[in-house]
Scaffold this motif. Structure first.
Motif, PDB file in Angstrom:
ATOM      1  N   PHE A 222      -6.307  -2.270  -1.999  1.00  0.00           N
ATOM      2  CA  PHE A 222      -4.970  -2.691  -1.576  1.00  0.00           C
ATOM      3  C   PHE A 222      -4.535  -1.923  -0.335  1.00  0.00           C
ATOM      4  O   PHE A 222      -3.993  -2.506   0.611  1.00  0.00           O
ATOM      5  N   ALA A 223      -4.768  -0.615  -0.340  1.00  0.00           N
ATOM      6  CA  ALA A 223      -4.383   0.205   0.808  1.00  0.00           C
ATOM      7  C   ALA A 223      -5.114  -0.243   2.071  1.00  0.00           C
ATOM      8  O   ALA A 223      -4.516  -0.331   3.154  1.00  0.00           O
ATOM      9  N   GLU A 224      -6.400  -0.545   1.932  1.00  0.00           N
ATOM     10  CA  GLU A 224      -7.177  -0.994   3.090  1.00  0.00           C
ATOM     11  C   GLU A 224      -6.671  -2.338   3.606  1.00  0.00           C
ATOM     12  O   GLU A 224      -6.493  -2.529   4.814  1.00  0.00           O
ATOM     13  N   GLU A 225      -6.443  -3.271   2.689  1.00  0.00           N
ATOM     14  CA  GLU A 225      -5.993  -4.606   3.090  1.00  0.00           C
ATOM     15  C   GLU A 225      -4.593  -4.572   3.700  1.00  0.00           C
ATOM     16  O   GLU A 225      -4.274  -5.359   4.594  1.00  0.00           O
ATOM     17  N   ALA A 226      -3.754  -3.677   3.201  1.00  0.00           N
ATOM     18  CA  ALA A 226      -2.385  -3.571   3.716  1.00  0.00           C
ATOM     19  C   ALA A 226      -2.303  -2.640   4.921  1.00  0.00           C
ATOM     20  O   ALA A 226      -1.211  -2.425   5.464  1.00  0.00           O
ATOM     21  N   HIS A 227      -3.453  -2.086   5.320  1.00  0.00           N
ATOM     22  CA  HIS A 227      -3.516  -1.147   6.448  1.00  0.00           C
ATOM     23  C   HIS A 227      -2.608   0.064   6.211  1.00  0.00           C
ATOM     24  O   HIS A 227      -1.899   0.519   7.109  1.00  0.00           O
ATOM     25  N   LEU A 228      -2.642   0.547   4.986  1.00  0.00           N
ATOM     26  CA  LEU A 228      -1.892   1.737   4.607  1.00  0.00           C
ATOM     27  C   LEU A 228      -2.866   2.777   4.068  1.00  0.00           C
ATOM     28  O   LEU A 228      -3.955   2.442   3.615  1.00  0.00           O
ATOM     29  N   PHE A 231      -2.686   7.807   0.408  1.00  0.00           N
ATOM     30  CA  PHE A 231      -1.613   8.773   0.190  1.00  0.00           C
ATOM     31  C   PHE A 231      -0.253   8.091   0.271  1.00  0.00           C
ATOM     32  O   PHE A 231       0.623   8.316  -0.575  1.00  0.00           O
ATOM     33  N   PHE A 232      -0.057   7.239   1.267  1.00  0.00           N
ATOM     34  CA  PHE A 232       1.226   6.553   1.429  1.00  0.00           C
ATOM     35  C   PHE A 232       1.493   5.627   0.246  1.00  0.00           C
ATOM     36  O   PHE A 232       2.606   5.603  -0.296  1.00  0.00           O
ATOM     37  N   VAL A 233       0.487   4.874  -0.151  1.00  0.00           N
ATOM     38  CA  VAL A 233       0.653   3.960  -1.285  1.00  0.00           C
ATOM     39  C   VAL A 233       1.033   4.740  -2.542  1.00  0.00           C
ATOM     40  O   VAL A 233       1.915   4.333  -3.304  1.00  0.00           O
ATOM     41  N   ALA A 234       0.378   5.889  -2.745  1.00  0.00           N
ATOM     42  CA  ALA A 234       0.660   6.697  -3.934  1.00  0.00           C
ATOM     43  C   ALA A 234       2.044   7.331  -3.869  1.00  0.00           C
ATOM     44  O   ALA A 234       2.810   7.287  -4.841  1.00  0.00           O
ATOM     45  N   ALA A 235       2.373   7.935  -2.725  1.00  0.00           N
ATOM     46  CA  ALA A 235       3.616   8.693  -2.598  1.00  0.00           C
ATOM     47  C   ALA A 235       4.858   7.811  -2.536  1.00  0.00           C
ATOM     48  O   ALA A 235       5.957   8.269  -2.877  1.00  0.00           O
ATOM     49  N   PHE A 339       4.052   8.138   6.143  1.00  0.00           N
ATOM     50  CA  PHE A 339       3.248   7.134   6.838  1.00  0.00           C
ATOM     51  C   PHE A 339       2.453   7.770   7.982  1.00  0.00           C
ATOM     52  O   PHE A 339       1.266   7.482   8.171  1.00  0.00           O
ATOM     53  N   LEU A 340       3.127   8.626   8.725  1.00  0.00           N
ATOM     54  CA  LEU A 340       2.480   9.261   9.875  1.00  0.00           C
ATOM     55  C   LEU A 340       1.469  10.324   9.452  1.00  0.00           C
ATOM     56  O   LEU A 340       0.537  10.626  10.196  1.00  0.00           O
ATOM     57  N   ALA A 341       1.650  10.874   8.256  1.00  0.00           N
ATOM     58  CA  ALA A 341       0.761  11.954   7.804  1.00  0.00           C
ATOM     59  C   ALA A 341      -0.666  11.470   7.586  1.00  0.00           C
ATOM     60  O   ALA A 341      -1.624  12.216   7.805  1.00  0.00           O
ATOM     61  N   GLY A 342      -0.825  10.219   7.161  1.00  0.00           N
ATOM     62  CA  GLY A 342      -2.157   9.687   6.902  1.00  0.00           C
ATOM     63  C   GLY A 342      -2.818  10.362   5.716  1.00  0.00           C
ATOM     64  O   GLY A 342      -2.207  11.164   5.009  1.00  0.00           O
TER      65      GLY A 342
END
Length: 344
Positions: A222-228, A231-235, A339-342
């Protein structure tokens, strides 16, 4: 109306499990479906915990609330540990602390408007988050150079976890003594029986584990497909989903004019994650695979900064809608920072 929707949406849980095993949809669809299914499950666990507490008294009731009230987040974290997704573990937990401090409290104040809160209780909760953040520095700072997952840091996290749990027990014991005279032994009218409450808790927890496993398993894709980033998805996303029902409850309570209770829900939930859930996950992880409390600087800044901002706004014991707006804007800024932290 909201309760009817939540009862009806419980059907999402079996649908999610059946779709996963019979249809095998895309991971993105699975993640979205599992995330949606966890919201009513979290609400149901909260309902059952509350009804069980009506029969058990404040001591056991508080234990049930701490244990099962955080069940969705605990299960997600432990499943992420089992999947070796340590950044997801720490991200979802730190995101939960920040979400309660800024987002939930912010919307509660926005809908509640002007009012007074229990200043003493609020400052205690905020203080607990602050103390936890400082203690997290012990294993976190060494992790900023070298391997953040090295065994030595997991060992260093043990005394920190034990200290936080002892702090939680001490503060909880004091709070129970303070409010003991307010407890009514007989359950309120309409309360579920203790047997029914515990049965619902058990079933809901098992189903939550099944759905959470699907969520964690589909998170990476999901993170890859959403380009996220994971860490961002989790946090952000996972942290909000795990607390969604509780978040909504606090806002509804605030809108009904019970601002003191709404504030207590948001701040106590944040403190509970910081001093109970995070160390509990760190200790239980040793049964699976040790996890270090090696939080990144961005996570510690978010937790500590959130506590400082909330303290500054609530220091006089009074609230306003402008305070709510300030907290929400602070959360938006935190999300941008995440988001910026990556990924690490």
């Amino acid at each position: 109306m909201a309760r009817k929707i939540l009862w009806g949406s419980l059907a999402l849980a079996p649908i999610t499990v059946l779709v996963h095993y019979l249809v095998e949809p895309s991971e993105v669809a699975e993640f979205v479906l599992a995330a949606a299914a966890l919201v009513p499950l979290a609400w149901l666990i909260g309902e059952a915990t509350e009804h069980a507490g009506e029969h058990t008294g404040p001591g056991i009731g508080g234990f049930l609330n701490a244990t099962f009230g955080n069940a969705p987040e605990l299960i997600i974290a432990l499943l992420a540990v089992n999947a070796a997704k340590t950044e997801v573990v720490r991200g979802s937990l730190s995101g939960s602390v920040v979400g309660n401090l800024l987002l939930v409290l912010g919307f509660s104040l926005l809908f509640g408007g002007r009012g007074e809160i229990d200043r003493g209780s609020s400052l205690v909760s905020l203080g607990l988050v602050g103390v936890a953040t400082l203690l997290f520095l012990i294993p976190a700072v060494p992790s900023w150079s070298g391997d953040p997952e090295r065994h030595g840091l997991a060992l260093l996290s043990l005394p920190v976890s034990v200290a936080l749990l002892l702090l939680y027990v001490g503060v909880t014991w004091y709070a129970l003594r303070r409010h003991r005279e307010l407890h009514v032994a007989d359950p309120e009218g309409g309360a579920w029986s203790l047997r029914a409450s515990l049965l619902v808790l058990a079933v809901a927890t098992v189903v939550t584990a099944l759905v959470a496993e699907i969520l964690v398993g589909s998170l990476e894709v999901f993170a890859e497909e959403a380009h996220l980033t994971e860490f961002f998805v989790a946090a952000v996303i996972v942290a909000i989903v795990g607390n969604a029902a509780e978040h909504g409850g606090a806002v509804v309570v605030a809108a009904r004019g019970k601002l003191k209770l709404a504030t207590e829900i948001a701040l106590a939930s944040s403190a509970q994650v910081a001093v109970f859930l995070i160390p509990a996950v760190a200790l239980l992880a040793w049964l699976i695979d040790p996890v270090a409390l090696s939080f990144r600087p961005v996570e510690l800044i978010a937790m500590g900064g959130g506590a400082v901002i909330a303290t500054a706004l609530l220091a006089d014991g009074r609230t306003s809608r402008s305070h709510g707006v300030a907290l929400i804007l602070a959360y938006v800024g935190t999300v941008a920072m995440f988001f910026l932290a990556g990924d690490r």
